[in-house]
Motif scaffolding. Structure first.
Motif, PDB file in Angstrom:
ATOM      1  N   ASP A   3       0.925  -1.428   0.028  1.00 12.53           N
ATOM      2  CA  ASP A   3      -0.100  -0.203  -0.125  1.00 12.53           C
ATOM      3  C   ASP A   3       0.891   1.220   0.003  1.00 12.53           C
ATOM      4  O   ASP A   3       2.111   1.099   0.038  1.00 12.53           O
ATOM      5  CB  ASP A   3      -0.856  -0.035   1.073  1.00 12.53           C
ATOM      6  CG  ASP A   3      -0.103  -0.297   2.453  1.00 12.53           C
ATOM      7  OD1 ASP A   3       0.959   0.321   2.670  1.00 12.53           O
ATOM      8  OD2 ASP A   3      -0.622  -0.883   3.437  1.00 12.53           O
ATOM      9  N   THR A   4       0.112   2.439   0.226  1.00 16.66           N
ATOM     10  CA  THR A   4       0.924   3.631   0.148  1.00 16.66           C
ATOM     11  C   THR A   4       1.810   3.956   1.305  1.00 16.66           C
ATOM     12  O   THR A   4       2.773   4.232   1.166  1.00 16.66           O
ATOM     13  CB  THR A   4       0.051   4.937   0.100  1.00 16.66           C
ATOM     14  OG1 THR A   4      -1.023   4.783  -1.011  1.00 16.66           O
ATOM     15  CG2 THR A   4       0.681   6.213  -0.123  1.00 16.66           C
ATOM     16  N   ASP A   5       1.301   3.226   2.298  1.00 12.17           N
ATOM     17  CA  ASP A   5       2.444   3.348   3.581  1.00 12.17           C
ATOM     18  C   ASP A   5       3.713   2.472   3.424  1.00 12.17           C
ATOM     19  O   ASP A   5       4.687   3.136   3.763  1.00 12.17           O
ATOM     20  CB  ASP A   5       1.541   3.129   4.871  1.00 12.17           C
ATOM     21  CG  ASP A   5       0.338   4.265   5.230  1.00 12.17           C
ATOM     22  OD1 ASP A   5       0.560   5.252   4.694  1.00 12.17           O
ATOM     23  OD2 ASP A   5      -0.418   3.745   6.250  1.00 12.17           O
ATOM     24  N   ALA A   6       3.496   1.444   2.881  1.00  6.99           N
ATOM     25  CA  ALA A   6       4.608   0.498   2.612  1.00  6.99           C
ATOM     26  C   ALA A   6       5.414   1.131   1.652  1.00  6.99           C
ATOM     27  O   ALA A   6       6.659   1.167   1.747  1.00  6.99           O
ATOM     28  CB  ALA A   6       4.070  -0.940   2.290  1.00  6.99           C
ATOM     29  N   ARG A   7       5.027   1.601   0.718  1.00  8.63           N
ATOM     30  CA  ARG A   7       5.706   2.435  -0.457  1.00  8.63           C
ATOM     31  C   ARG A   7       6.654   3.469   0.342  1.00  8.63           C
ATOM     32  O   ARG A   7       7.896   3.686  -0.038  1.00  8.63           O
ATOM     33  CB  ARG A   7       4.768   2.731  -1.674  1.00  8.63           C
ATOM     34  CG  ARG A   7       5.566   3.185  -2.831  1.00  8.63           C
ATOM     35  CD  ARG A   7       4.769   3.701  -4.037  1.00  8.63           C
ATOM     36  NE  ARG A   7       4.017   2.311  -4.587  1.00  8.63           N
ATOM     37  CZ  ARG A   7       3.044   2.051  -4.426  1.00  8.63           C
ATOM     38  NH1 ARG A   7       2.204   2.767  -3.769  1.00  8.63           N
ATOM     39  NH2 ARG A   7       2.525   0.888  -4.876  1.00  8.63           N
ATOM     40  N   GLN A   8       5.944   4.286   1.122  1.00  6.85           N
ATOM     41  CA  GLN A   8       6.602   5.319   1.834  1.00  6.85           C
ATOM     42  C   GLN A   8       7.836   4.841   2.445  1.00  6.85           C
ATOM     43  O   GLN A   8       8.966   5.431   2.627  1.00  6.85           O
ATOM     44  CB  GLN A   8       5.728   6.166   2.289  1.00  6.85           C
ATOM     45  CG  GLN A   8       6.431   7.644   3.132  1.00  6.85           C
ATOM     46  CD  GLN A   8       6.932   8.543   2.229  1.00  6.85           C
ATOM     47  OE1 GLN A   8       6.116   8.664   1.071  1.00  6.85           O
ATOM     48  NE2 GLN A   8       8.243   8.799   2.188  1.00  6.85           N
ATOM     49  N   ARG A   9       7.558   3.722   3.582  1.00  6.40           N
ATOM     50  CA  ARG A   9       8.600   3.339   4.139  1.00  6.40           C
ATOM     51  C   ARG A   9       9.869   2.904   3.310  1.00  6.40           C
ATOM     52  O   ARG A   9      10.948   2.664   3.707  1.00  6.40           O
ATOM     53  CB  ARG A   9       8.151   1.915   5.042  1.00  6.40           C
ATOM     54  CG  ARG A   9       7.220   2.373   6.092  1.00  6.40           C
ATOM     55  CD  ARG A   9       6.940   1.569   7.195  1.00  6.40           C
ATOM     56  NE  ARG A   9       6.422   0.413   6.452  1.00  6.40           N
ATOM     57  CZ  ARG A   9       4.773   0.139   6.487  1.00  6.40           C
ATOM     58  NH1 ARG A   9       4.035   1.032   7.210  1.00  6.40           N
ATOM     59  NH2 ARG A   9       4.266  -0.701   6.010  1.00  6.40           N
ATOM     60  N   LEU A  10       9.389   2.106   2.209  1.00  4.83           N
ATOM     61  CA  LEU A  10      10.371   1.719   1.418  1.00  4.83           C
ATOM     62  C   LEU A  10      11.298   2.835   0.961  1.00  4.83           C
ATOM     63  O   LEU A  10      12.668   2.815   0.877  1.00  4.83           O
ATOM     64  CB  LEU A  10       9.932   0.802   0.149  1.00  4.83           C
ATOM     65  CG  LEU A  10      10.849   0.524  -0.881  1.00  4.83           C
ATOM     66  CD1 LEU A  10      12.060  -0.717  -0.268  1.00  4.83           C
ATOM     67  CD2 LEU A  10      10.301  -0.266  -1.893  1.00  4.83           C
ATOM     68  N   ALA A  11      10.636   3.950   0.474  1.00  4.31           N
ATOM     69  CA  ALA A  11      11.385   5.071   0.071  1.00  4.31           C
ATOM     70  C   ALA A  11      12.148   5.777   1.217  1.00  4.31           C
ATOM     71  O   ALA A  11      13.398   6.122   1.039  1.00  4.31           O
ATOM     72  CB  ALA A  11      10.358   6.104  -0.462  1.00  4.31           C
ATOM     73  N   ASN A  12      11.705   5.587   2.286  1.00  7.84           N
ATOM     74  CA  ASN A  12      12.765   6.059   3.531  1.00  7.84           C
ATOM     75  C   ASN A  12      13.973   5.411   3.653  1.00  7.84           C
ATOM     76  O   ASN A  12      15.016   5.809   4.302  1.00  7.84           O
ATOM     77  CB  ASN A  12      11.756   6.316   4.654  1.00  7.84           C
ATOM     78  CG  ASN A  12      10.704   7.294   4.480  1.00  7.84           C
ATOM     79  OD1 ASN A  12      10.695   8.385   3.701  1.00  7.84           O
ATOM     80  ND2 ASN A  12       9.588   7.173   5.223  1.00  7.84           N
ATOM     81  N   GLU A  13      13.807   4.093   3.588  1.00  4.96           N
ATOM     82  CA  GLU A  13      14.973   3.231   4.000  1.00  4.96           C
ATOM     83  C   GLU A  13      16.062   2.997   2.684  1.00  4.96           C
ATOM     84  O   GLU A  13      16.938   2.723   2.975  1.00  4.96           O
ATOM     85  CB  GLU A  13      14.160   1.733   4.340  1.00  4.96           C
ATOM     86  CG  GLU A  13      13.145   1.508   5.460  1.00  4.96           C
ATOM     87  CD  GLU A  13      12.753   0.380   5.507  1.00  4.96           C
ATOM     88  OE1 GLU A  13      12.823  -0.485   4.583  1.00  4.96           O
ATOM     89  OE2 GLU A  13      11.903   0.213   6.618  1.00  4.96           O
ATOM     90  N   LEU A  14      15.522   3.374   1.473  1.00  6.27           N
ATOM     91  CA  LEU A  14      16.236   3.038   0.523  1.00  6.27           C
ATOM     92  C   LEU A  14      17.981   3.704   0.526  1.00  6.27           C
ATOM     93  O   LEU A  14      18.915   3.147   0.260  1.00  6.27           O
ATOM     94  CB  LEU A  14      15.656   3.301  -0.931  1.00  6.27           C
ATOM     95  CG  LEU A  14      14.657   2.081  -1.380  1.00  6.27           C
ATOM     96  CD1 LEU A  14      13.947   2.330  -2.576  1.00  6.27           C
ATOM     97  CD2 LEU A  14      15.260   0.837  -1.424  1.00  6.27           C
ATOM     98  N   PRO A  15      17.715   5.093   0.972  1.00  7.06           N
ATOM     99  CA  PRO A  15      19.145   5.680   1.000  1.00  7.06           C
ATOM    100  C   PRO A  15      20.151   5.127   1.822  1.00  7.06           C
ATOM    101  O   PRO A  15      21.103   4.642   1.358  1.00  7.06           O
ATOM    102  CB  PRO A  15      18.877   7.060   1.482  1.00  7.06           C
ATOM    103  CG  PRO A  15      17.365   7.312   1.114  1.00  7.06           C
ATOM    104  CD  PRO A  15      16.759   5.842   1.037  1.00  7.06           C
ATOM    105  N   ALA A  16      19.563   4.590   3.063  1.00 11.25           N
ATOM    106  CA  ALA A  16      20.721   4.013   4.042  1.00 11.25           C
ATOM    107  C   ALA A  16      21.080   2.549   3.304  1.00 11.25           C
ATOM    108  O   ALA A  16      22.213   2.115   3.383  1.00 11.25           O
ATOM    109  CB  ALA A  16      20.105   3.604   5.030  1.00 11.25           C
ATOM    110  N   LEU A  17      20.105   1.769   2.651  1.00  7.72           N
ATOM    111  CA  LEU A  17      20.370   0.418   2.395  1.00  7.72           C
ATOM    112  C   LEU A  17      21.297   0.727   1.042  1.00  7.72           C
ATOM    113  O   LEU A  17      22.335  -0.148   0.940  1.00  7.72           O
ATOM    114  CB  LEU A  17      19.242  -0.247   1.520  1.00  7.72           C
ATOM    115  CG  LEU A  17      19.171  -1.655   0.862  1.00  7.72           C
ATOM    116  CD1 LEU A  17      19.956  -2.382   1.828  1.00  7.72           C
ATOM    117  CD2 LEU A  17      17.741  -1.938   0.495  1.00  7.72           C
ATOM    118  N   THR A  18      21.035   1.631   0.106  1.00  6.41           N
ATOM    119  CA  THR A  18      21.992   1.860  -1.064  1.00  6.41           C
ATOM    120  C   THR A  18      23.593   2.169  -0.453  1.00  6.41           C
ATOM    121  O   THR A  18      24.513   1.486  -1.267  1.00  6.41           O
ATOM    122  CB  THR A  18      21.213   2.889  -1.796  1.00  6.41           C
ATOM    123  OG1 THR A  18      20.108   2.532  -2.163  1.00  6.41           O
ATOM    124  CG2 THR A  18      22.491   3.007  -3.202  1.00  6.41           C
TER     125      THR A  18
END
Length: 411
Positions: free
Chosen positions: A237-252
């Motif tokens: 859902d939208t919330d999960a998409r936002q959480r993914l967007a927030n986590e990606l910079p650190a993961l990358t």
């Protein structure tokens, strides 16, 4: 008997050896039953050895050279076929067993081949060889074998430390491969799975090599792998998409730092990261994810020559291997001193002695008995090569028993 011996001398002096069967000739009719049996055994075994595809040509030629002295012995000996194996027949068995440990293209100038040829020529010059002559020949042969094996062990001793280092790296890559395999399981191919199998496995291997499997460094690299796999799942859902967007910079950042830590060349690291970034962009935009490049689950072992170790070559896996590779039971019991033949990736077959088993049992040093060549092979590589034609443990056999049994079954 004197008439037959004169015929043997004539055949030998003419340079034609004994090309026809003595037992089947009209001279054979002059033999007593016991002498005829002895002659038949000698001719059967020598014919078997001279034509055996399991022996290199240089060894097959020795059986032709031994035919005349052995026939001379058969004409005079009353104990050649006694229950206790005669040293002449033991000599034939021993020569055949040496031949099985040599490469098919072994040249005549190898020390062991020169020694055997000299011994055979000496026997051929004896007008009436006796049991004692063959006992002495066996003693010479034992000396040749002991010298050959000592030389092989000495050559391998120079590479024991290299084998220990190789084992540490092999254990690290094995642990990393197993961890990745447990993470991805039977999941379908994906960009994230490809990244872990192709690149991150080396980050994990370095972590366990330098710090061990109980270290925080290993745990951190493993957590990054888990997070990458989790990030490859489409947001619900939208919330999960936002959480993914927030986590990606650190993961990358963690992925980028890990690839730099293993010194992956810049262009290759950039391409590897680009595939993950494209995956994440597609997930955030709700687009179909990129189709991963199909790749093999496991890479074959690679033959190499480490710098600074002349005479040493290695056969090992350099990349991810799915699942476990187990040695067949007969190979698991391998011991120092065993003779083996191993088919190499280029099709050559290396014959040699097992000269050293690394402490963890994950690396074996195989030393050629005749050349300055030592192979360090990992247990996983050996498990794969053990299934190839030509790879075998070379056990002592009796060409005398083989030939005579076959003669009885197929007269």
């Amino acid at each position: 008997i004197e008439r037959i011996e004169a015929w043997l001398v004539e055949r030998q002096n003419s340079g034609s050896g004994v090309p026809v069967s003595l037992g089947a000739s009209e001279l054979g009719a002059l033999l007593s039953p016991s002498k005829a049996a002895a002659v038949e055994v000698i001719e059967t075994v020598c014919t078997r050895g001279a034509g055996s595809p399991a022996l290199p040509p240089v060894i097959r030629a020795l059986f032709n050279g031994l035919r005349t002295p052995l026939l001379r012995l058969a004409l005079r000996s009353d104990t050649l076929l006694s229950l206790e194996r005669h040293p002449a027949l033991s000599l034939l068995d021993r020569i055949a067993n040496i031949g099985r440990t040599l490469a098919p293209d072994s040249p005549p100038d190898l020390p062991v081949c020169r020694g055997l040829a000299s011994m055979v020529r000496s026997l051929g010059r004896l007008p009436r060889p006796t049991r004692r002559d063959f006992e002495m020949a066996l003693a010479v042969l034992d000396t040749l074998l002991a010298t050959r094996q000592r030389g092989a062990m000495a050559r391998a001793a120079a590479h024991v430390e290299a084998a220990a280092r190789l084992e540490r790296r092999e254990v690290a890559l094995h642990q990393a491969s197993r961890a990745v395999y447990l993470l991805v399981g039977q999941a379908p191919p994906s960009v994230a799975r490809n990244f872990l199998e192709r690149y991150w496995v080396h980050v994990l291997a370095k972590a366990v090599y330098l710090h061990g499997p109980d270290s925080p460094q290993w745990a951190a690299r493993l957590l990054t792998a888990n997070r990458l796999l989790a990030s490859a799942v489409a947001p619900a859902d939208t919330d999960a998409r936002q959480r993914l967007a927030n986590e990606l910079p650190a993961l990358t950042g963690e992925l980028e730092e890990g690839l730099a830590w293993i010194a992956l060349p810049g262009p290759q690291a950039k391409a590897a990261l680009a595939s993950c970034m494209e995956l994440h962009r597609s997930l955030l935009a709700g687009r179909p994810v990129p189709v991963p490049t199909q790749r093999k689950n496991s890479s074959p072992p690679i033959l190499g020559a480490p710098a600074g170790s002349p005479g040493l070559c290695t056969l090992k896996h350099k990349h991810y291997v799915a699942g476990e590779l187990s040695l067949p039971p007969e190979w698991a019991a391998l011991g120092v001193g065993d003779s083996v033949a191993i088919t190499l990736p280029d099709g050559r077959v290396m014959c040699g002695f097992v000269a050293h088993l690394a402490p963890g049992g994950q690396v074996v040093l195989v030393s050629d008995g005749d050349r300055d060549l030592v192979l360090a092979i990992t247990a996983r590589a050996l498990a794969l090569q053990a299934g190839l034609p030509g790879t075998r443990i070379i056990r002592d056999e009796s060409i005398v028993d083989e030939a005579t049994t076959d003669k009885l079954i197929n007269p």
